[in-house]
Design an enzyme around this catalytic site. Sequence first.
Site, PDB file in Angstrom:
ATOM      1  N   GLU A  88       0.823  -1.209   0.000  1.00  0.00           N
ATOM      2  CA  GLU A  88       0.000   0.000   0.000  1.00  0.00           C
ATOM      3  C   GLU A  88       0.852   1.253   0.000  1.00  0.00           C
ATOM      4  O   GLU A  88       1.968   1.264   0.508  1.00  0.00           O
ATOM      5  CB  GLU A  88      -0.898   0.001   1.246  1.00  0.00           C
ATOM      6  CG  GLU A  88      -1.948  -1.088   1.186  1.00  0.00           C
ATOM      7  CD  GLU A  88      -2.668  -1.328   2.506  1.00  0.00           C
ATOM      8  OE1 GLU A  88      -3.723  -1.953   2.465  1.00  0.00           O
ATOM      9  OE2 GLU A  88      -2.183  -0.900   3.554  1.00  0.00           O
ATOM     10  N   CYS A 345      -1.188   6.547   9.687  1.00  0.00           N
ATOM     11  CA  CYS A 345       0.074   6.015  10.191  1.00  0.00           C
ATOM     12  C   CYS A 345      -0.164   4.788  11.062  1.00  0.00           C
ATOM     13  O   CYS A 345      -0.981   4.808  11.961  1.00  0.00           O
ATOM     14  CB  CYS A 345       0.741   7.121  11.021  1.00  0.00           C
ATOM     15  SG  CYS A 345       2.200   6.606  11.870  1.00  0.00           S
TER      16      CYS A 345
END
Length: 353
Positions: A88, A345
Site C-alpha cells: 500500500e 500512520c
Amino acid sequence: MLHGLTLPQLTQKLAAHSLPAHQARLTFQAIHRHGVLDPEKMPGISERCRNVLLKFPPLPRLSVTSTHAAEDGTLKLQLATPAGELLECVIIPSQGGAGVSAGRHGGRHHPATRVTLCLSCQIGCAAGCSFCFTGTMKLQRNLEPWEITEQFRLASQHAPRPITNLVFMGMGEPFHNEAHVLQACRIFGEDIGAGFSRRHIVVSTAGVGNRIRPFWETGAASLSLSLHATTDEVRNTLVPLNRRWNLDALRKILLDIPWRKNETITIAYLLLSGVNDSQADAQRLADWCRGLPAKVNLLDFNAFPGGTYAKVSDSQRAAFRQWLHDYGVFHTLRHSRGDDVMAACGQLAARRR
Ligand code: SF4
C-alpha cells in the site's frame, strides 16, 4: 530492472549496448518524469535506443487493485506485485504546506498546497512496534527499488496535483531495506527524473541506530526518528528496537552528527493516552531533544482491529502541547489523516491475496 536503476547505472547499462549517455538521460526522463515504461511510447529517444530497449524483457509493473478515498482527501492505493503480493501507499493532499515542487516541473511553486506520498519499502515489517498494524503481519519481504519507484509512478496518476513530498512512512522499516531505499531516493532525487530535493524526501526509522549516521552521510534524504516514548521502560514496549538502541544511544548518535546548515531531524512522537502523555514525558522529551536540530512532530494514534492503545483526548493533547511550548520545544501536530479507510500512520497492512 531498468526502472530501478539510478541514472549512472542506466547510463552504464546502455553504454554496454553502445548507446550514448544522452539516450540514457532521455530514457531515464521518460520513465521517471513522464511515467512511461513502454519503449514504443518513450518521447525523444532515438530509434536505435528504442530497438535496444525493446530487446530487454518488458519492465514489470505494480498494478492498482483498489483505491480507498477518505473524507479528508487522503487516498490509499492498494497495489499488487506481478506475483499477487499486496502493498500500500497513501496520497495525502494538504493545505498550508510550503508546497514547493522540487524541480521536475521547472521549479514551479504550488502555493499553499502540498501532496505527500507515503511510500512502503517492505511487505510487512520485522520491527514489531506494538502500536502498528503493519508490525502484526511480520516481514514478508523487502521491496525492490523498482517496486518503490512504481508506487510513485502510479500515485502520480491518482494524485489531485503533482506530488511534492515523499515520506518513507508506509509499510516497513527503511533501514531494514536500506540499500533499496537509498537507491530509490537517488532515483527520486535525479533532476531530470522526479527531481525531489533532500528536503522533500523523508526517511523515517524506528531507531536502527547503527544505520542513522551512514544514511545521513549519503545526503539522499532527510531523516525522521520515531521516538514515541521518553523512558526506556515504555519505549521497550512500544518499539522493540529500543532494546538494541535505547534512548541514550540514539541521542548520542544524533548528537555526534555534524548537521548541515538549516537541517533538522523530525522526532515523531505518537501520543498514546495514559502511556506517554504526561507532563513528566513532555519534560523528558524536551531534555532528550536539547542540543539537537530537532523538530517534534506529534501524531495521533489511529486505532486498528486488535490494538490496545487509545488516542489522547483533545484536552490532553492541548495540555501536552502547552507543556512542550513551555519547555521550549519546537513542535508540530499532524492530525490523523485517512483513518476512516485505514490509511493512517500505523494502519497499513495489506494481506497476501
Ligand atoms: Fe515497522 Fe514502522 Fe510499523 Fe514499526 S511503525 S512495525 S517500523 S512499519
